[in-house]
Motif scaffolding. Sequence first.
Motif, PDB file in Angstrom:
ATOM      1  N   UNK A  30       0.865  -1.098   0.082  1.00 25.69           N
ATOM      2  CA  UNK A  30      -0.056   0.020   0.128  1.00 25.69           C
ATOM      3  C   UNK A  30       0.775   0.999  -0.020  1.00 25.69           C
ATOM      4  N   UNK A  31       0.479   2.202  -0.710  1.00 24.67           N
ATOM      5  CA  UNK A  31       1.730   3.409  -1.004  1.00 24.67           C
ATOM      6  C   UNK A  31       0.536   4.452  -0.913  1.00 24.67           C
ATOM      7  N   UNK A 120      -4.029  11.378  10.790  1.00 24.13           N
ATOM      8  CA  UNK A 120      -4.382  10.706  11.693  1.00 24.13           C
ATOM      9  C   UNK A 120      -4.463   9.192  11.523  1.00 24.13           C
ATOM     10  N   UNK A 121      -5.390   9.044  10.604  1.00 23.77           N
ATOM     11  CA  UNK A 121      -5.612   7.634  10.071  1.00 23.77           C
ATOM     12  C   UNK A 121      -4.356   6.918   9.680  1.00 23.77           C
ATOM     13  N   UNK A 122      -3.458   7.835   8.846  1.00 21.66           N
ATOM     14  CA  UNK A 122      -2.185   6.887   8.435  1.00 21.66           C
ATOM     15  C   UNK A 122      -1.254   6.705   9.396  1.00 21.66           C
ATOM     16  N   UNK A 123      -1.200   7.694  10.367  1.00 17.86           N
ATOM     17  CA  UNK A 123      -0.356   7.228  11.879  1.00 17.86           C
ATOM     18  C   UNK A 123      -0.860   6.030  12.462  1.00 17.86           C
ATOM     19  N   UNK A 124      -2.260   6.014  12.625  1.00 19.70           N
ATOM     20  CA  UNK A 124      -2.648   4.963  13.234  1.00 19.70           C
ATOM     21  C   UNK A 124      -2.433   3.603  12.413  1.00 19.70           C
ATOM     22  N   UNK A 125      -2.622   3.590  11.210  1.00 17.55           N
ATOM     23  CA  UNK A 125      -2.256   2.347  10.285  1.00 17.55           C
ATOM     24  C   UNK A 125      -0.896   2.124  10.640  1.00 17.55           C
ATOM     25  N   UNK A 128      -0.191   0.404  13.959  1.00 14.19           N
ATOM     26  CA  UNK A 128      -0.753  -0.710  14.032  1.00 14.19           C
ATOM     27  C   UNK A 128      -0.230  -2.036  13.329  1.00 14.19           C
ATOM     28  N   UNK A 129       0.600  -1.490  11.910  1.00 14.53           N
ATOM     29  CA  UNK A 129       1.416  -2.397  11.198  1.00 14.53           C
ATOM     30  C   UNK A 129       2.724  -2.438  11.888  1.00 14.53           C
ATOM     31  N   UNK A 135       2.237  -5.641   6.486  1.00 12.19           N
ATOM     32  CA  UNK A 135       3.070  -4.946   5.594  1.00 12.19           C
ATOM     33  C   UNK A 135       2.632  -3.272   5.773  1.00 12.19           C
ATOM     34  N   UNK A 136       3.532  -2.547   6.106  1.00 12.57           N
ATOM     35  CA  UNK A 136       3.558  -1.346   6.416  1.00 12.57           C
ATOM     36  C   UNK A 136       2.890  -0.424   5.160  1.00 12.57           C
ATOM     37  N   UNK A 137       2.466   0.695   5.575  1.00 17.50           N
ATOM     38  CA  UNK A 137       1.968   1.395   4.384  1.00 17.50           C
ATOM     39  C   UNK A 137       3.245   2.564   4.099  1.00 17.50           C
ATOM     40  N   UNK A 138       3.409   2.743   2.726  1.00 19.62           N
ATOM     41  CA  UNK A 138       4.438   3.333   2.367  1.00 19.62           C
ATOM     42  C   UNK A 138       4.257   4.814   1.804  1.00 19.62           C
TER      43      UNK A 138
END
Length: 153
Positions: A30-31, A120-125, A128-129, A135-138
């Motif tokens: 996920x990017x 905020x959602x990105x930081x939370x995801x 969690x990852x 896999x982490x969001x890049x």
Amino acid sequence: MDISVDVETDSLSLKSFQDRYILTQVGHQKIVFPSQWVAEIMLIERSQILNLPFYDSRVLGVVHRQGGIIPLVTLQVANPMSQRPRIQETLTAIRLSQLVSELAGVGLIVDQVIGSISQEELSAKEQKATESSNPQIEVFQPESISPSIWQPR
């Protein structure tokens, strides 16, 4: 006629726009792209792409759009044994805005656009990852596309 603009509301909506990301998927990765870096999300038919065979395999070709030429670059890591990644009938591209000066106007091919998320959602995801083995969001980095891809082989 009295026209007034609520500067506080406009500033708030601009700030919320700047704190949003476009969430995409390329393969299993996920990017995200900062929303202000995205000029347009394009759907491109394979038949519209002019192939550039003497360039790096990540450069899929160019497409004519709205009076301009847009280079298309895949974010998918190609198999070293194959010359070029397999191209689907319809491709999704994120065309980068002028804010990404070195890549302004370039279309980056993604498998799909999932939606948009806030900071905020990105930081939370990401948190969690980190805690799990998912896999982490890049966050897309323009430096990840080497300037050498623009040199003919």
